[in-house]
Design an enzyme around this catalytic site. Structure first.
Site, PDB file in Angstrom:
ATOM      1  N   ASP A   1      -1.058   6.255   6.771  1.00 60.84           N
ATOM      2  CA  ASP A   1      -0.911   5.189   5.777  1.00 60.84           C
ATOM      3  C   ASP A   1      -0.156   5.663   4.546  1.00 60.84           C
ATOM      4  O   ASP A   1       0.127   6.847   4.391  1.00 60.84           O
ATOM      5  CB  ASP A   1      -2.299   4.635   5.389  1.00 60.84           C
ATOM      6  CG  ASP A   1      -3.312   5.744   5.066  1.00 60.84           C
ATOM      7  OD1 ASP A   1      -2.906   6.911   4.909  1.00 60.84           O
ATOM      8  OD2 ASP A   1      -4.500   5.439   4.979  1.00 60.84           O
TER       9      ASP A   1
ATOM     10  N   HIS B   1     -14.025   2.882   5.750  1.00 56.74           N
ATOM     11  CA  HIS B   1     -12.667   2.555   6.196  1.00 56.74           C
ATOM     12  C   HIS B   1     -12.046   3.738   6.937  1.00 56.74           C
ATOM     13  O   HIS B   1     -12.368   4.893   6.693  1.00 56.74           O
ATOM     14  CB  HIS B   1     -11.782   2.015   5.070  1.00 56.74           C
ATOM     15  CG  HIS B   1     -11.280   2.992   4.055  1.00 56.74           C
ATOM     16  ND1 HIS B   1     -10.988   2.629   2.767  1.00 56.74           N
ATOM     17  CD2 HIS B   1     -10.986   4.308   4.125  1.00 56.74           C
ATOM     18  CE1 HIS B   1     -10.541   3.668   2.100  1.00 56.74           C
ATOM     19  NE2 HIS B   1     -10.529   4.710   2.892  1.00 56.74           N
TER      20      HIS B   1
ATOM     21  N   GLU C   1      -9.711  -1.529   5.987  1.00 52.23           N
ATOM     22  CA  GLU C   1     -10.867  -1.812   5.148  1.00 52.23           C
ATOM     23  C   GLU C   1     -11.875  -2.682   5.882  1.00 52.23           C
ATOM     24  O   GLU C   1     -11.508  -3.400   6.818  1.00 52.23           O
ATOM     25  CB  GLU C   1     -10.390  -2.557   3.891  1.00 52.23           C
ATOM     26  CG  GLU C   1      -9.480  -1.743   2.991  1.00 52.23           C
ATOM     27  CD  GLU C   1     -10.242  -0.836   2.043  1.00 52.23           C
ATOM     28  OE1 GLU C   1     -11.228  -0.200   2.468  1.00 52.23           O
ATOM     29  OE2 GLU C   1      -9.842  -0.750   0.876  1.00 52.23           O
TER      30      GLU C   1
ATOM     31  N   ASN D   1     -16.769   3.565   2.168  1.00 53.67           N
ATOM     32  CA  ASN D   1     -17.169   2.244   2.691  1.00 53.67           C
ATOM     33  C   ASN D   1     -16.934   2.125   4.203  1.00 53.67           C
ATOM     34  O   ASN D   1     -17.031   1.052   4.769  1.00 53.67           O
ATOM     35  CB  ASN D   1     -16.422   1.116   1.957  1.00 53.67           C
ATOM     36  CG  ASN D   1     -14.912   1.157   2.185  1.00 53.67           C
ATOM     37  OD1 ASN D   1     -14.399   2.051   2.862  1.00 53.67           O
ATOM     38  ND2 ASN D   1     -14.208   0.190   1.629  1.00 53.67           N
TER      39      ASN D   1
HETATM   40  C1  GLP Z   1      -7.998   7.157   1.450  1.00 52.10           C
HETATM   41  C2  GLP Z   1      -7.219   7.235   2.765  1.00 52.10           C
HETATM   42  C3  GLP Z   1      -8.106   7.532   3.946  1.00 52.10           C
HETATM   43  C4  GLP Z   1      -9.058   8.656   3.606  1.00 52.10           C
HETATM   44  C5  GLP Z   1      -9.946   8.246   2.456  1.00 52.10           C
HETATM   45  C6  GLP Z   1     -10.971   9.297   2.054  1.00 52.10           C
HETATM   46  O1  GLP Z   1      -8.378   5.896   1.073  1.00 52.10           O
HETATM   47  N1  GLP Z   1      -6.462   6.084   3.049  1.00 52.10           N
HETATM   48  O2  GLP Z   1      -7.312   7.840   5.077  1.00 52.10           O
HETATM   49  O3  GLP Z   1      -9.833   8.990   4.705  1.00 52.10           O
HETATM   50  O4  GLP Z   1      -9.126   7.961   1.343  1.00 52.10           O
HETATM   51  O5  GLP Z   1     -10.499  10.094   1.021  1.00 52.10           O
HETATM   52  P1  GLP Z   1     -11.154  11.442   0.590  1.00 52.10           P
HETATM   53  O6  GLP Z   1     -10.886  12.412   1.675  1.00 52.10           O
HETATM   54  O7  GLP Z   1     -10.448  11.829  -0.690  1.00 52.10           O
HETATM   55  O8  GLP Z   1     -12.601  11.177   0.388  1.00 52.10           O
END
Ligand code: GLP
Length: 240
Positions: free
Chosen positions: A67, A137, A142, A135
């Site tokens: 993404d 995702h 989402e 959450n």
């Molecule tokens: C973002 C990304 C996800 C990722 C998530 C968790 O929103 N789009 O792919 O898994 O954050 O982030 P973190 O690893 O900083 O907790």
């Protein structure tokens, strides 16, 4: 789903790195799906070290990413392109053009279609690395009533904007839209390597392990449908 519990973040990153290193030794032309976020940084560091030590090489590998935010340039230090360059691509020997991220200068589905075409040509990944949103995702899929099959433009939830605001000067600077692989794309990999560490991931990890239903308001529940998913967690994420 196989669950691997490590004592802390470093050990979790080590175990996931060893899993990937062992795979790359067998198959140097591995096709990867990479994730961003703070969680996989330790894993990427260890993979870069392993290449420096001569254990593996990314020279014959290629990759796609899950993404990207919409509305910030690729050079912006909060873009996922910048993140990947800094944390992995600039440190290892991927050939020019071997790595791919979705990109949409504006919230227009035509950019999603373009990425789908790229994904179709790229084919099934060997390993898809995934983090977890608090959450539930996956990528930027989402929790909504319906999940997208293929790459789409996503309106980020307030929860995600809040969670990701820690990387920006303030909440208003967090992009409101992103482009993200859909669930079918995320799952188009022989193996999923899912990572979660820290207390703020305990709730989502607990839900994945304990809940026995699968529903779009909790995208991470779909991980149970993948035949070869590994969940690497540290004790804080596992026990709270
Ligand atoms: C973002 C990304 C996800 C990722 C998530 C968790 O929103 N789009 O792919 O898994 O954050 O982030 P973190 O690893 O900083 O907790």
């Amino acid at each position: 789903m196989k669950i691997i519990v490590a004592k802390d973040y470093d050990e979790m990153s080590r175990k996931a790195a060893d899993f990937i290193i062992n795979f790359m030794i067998e198959k140097p032309q591995a096709k990867f799906g990479f994730a961003t976020g703070s969680t996989p940084i330790g894993l990427y560091e260890k993979l870069a070290e392993a290449e420096k030590e001569g254990e593996i090489s990314f020279k014959y590998s290629k990759s796609v990413n899950l993404d990207e935010y919409i509305g910030i340039s690729k050079e912006n230090d909060q873009s996922y392109q910048y993140f990947m360059n800094e944390n992995l691509f600039n440190k290892v020997s991927f050939k020019e053009g071997a790595t791919n991220l979705p990109y949409a200068p504006e919230a227009d589905e035509k950019y999603a279609k373009e990425y789908d075409e790229l994904l179709d040509k790229f084919g099934k990944r060997d390993i898809q690395i995934l983090g977890l949103g608090p959450n539930g995702h996956l990528a930027f899929n989402e929790p909504y009533e319906k999940l997208n099959r293929r790459t789409s433009i996503i309106k980020l939830t307030d929860e995600t904007i809040e969670a990701n605001s820690r990387f920006f000067a303030n909440k208003d600077e967090v992009p409101k839209y992103a482009i993200s692989m859909g669930m079918e794309d995320v799952f188009n990999a022989n193996t999923l390597v899912v990572l979660a560490n820290g207390k703020n991931k305990h709730e989502v990890v607990k839900r994945i392990i304990e809940e026995d239903t699968i529903y779009p308001e909790f995208p991470a529940s779909f991980l149970h449908l993948h035949p070869n998913a590994y969940l690497f967690v540290d004790e804080e994420a596992y026990n709270g």
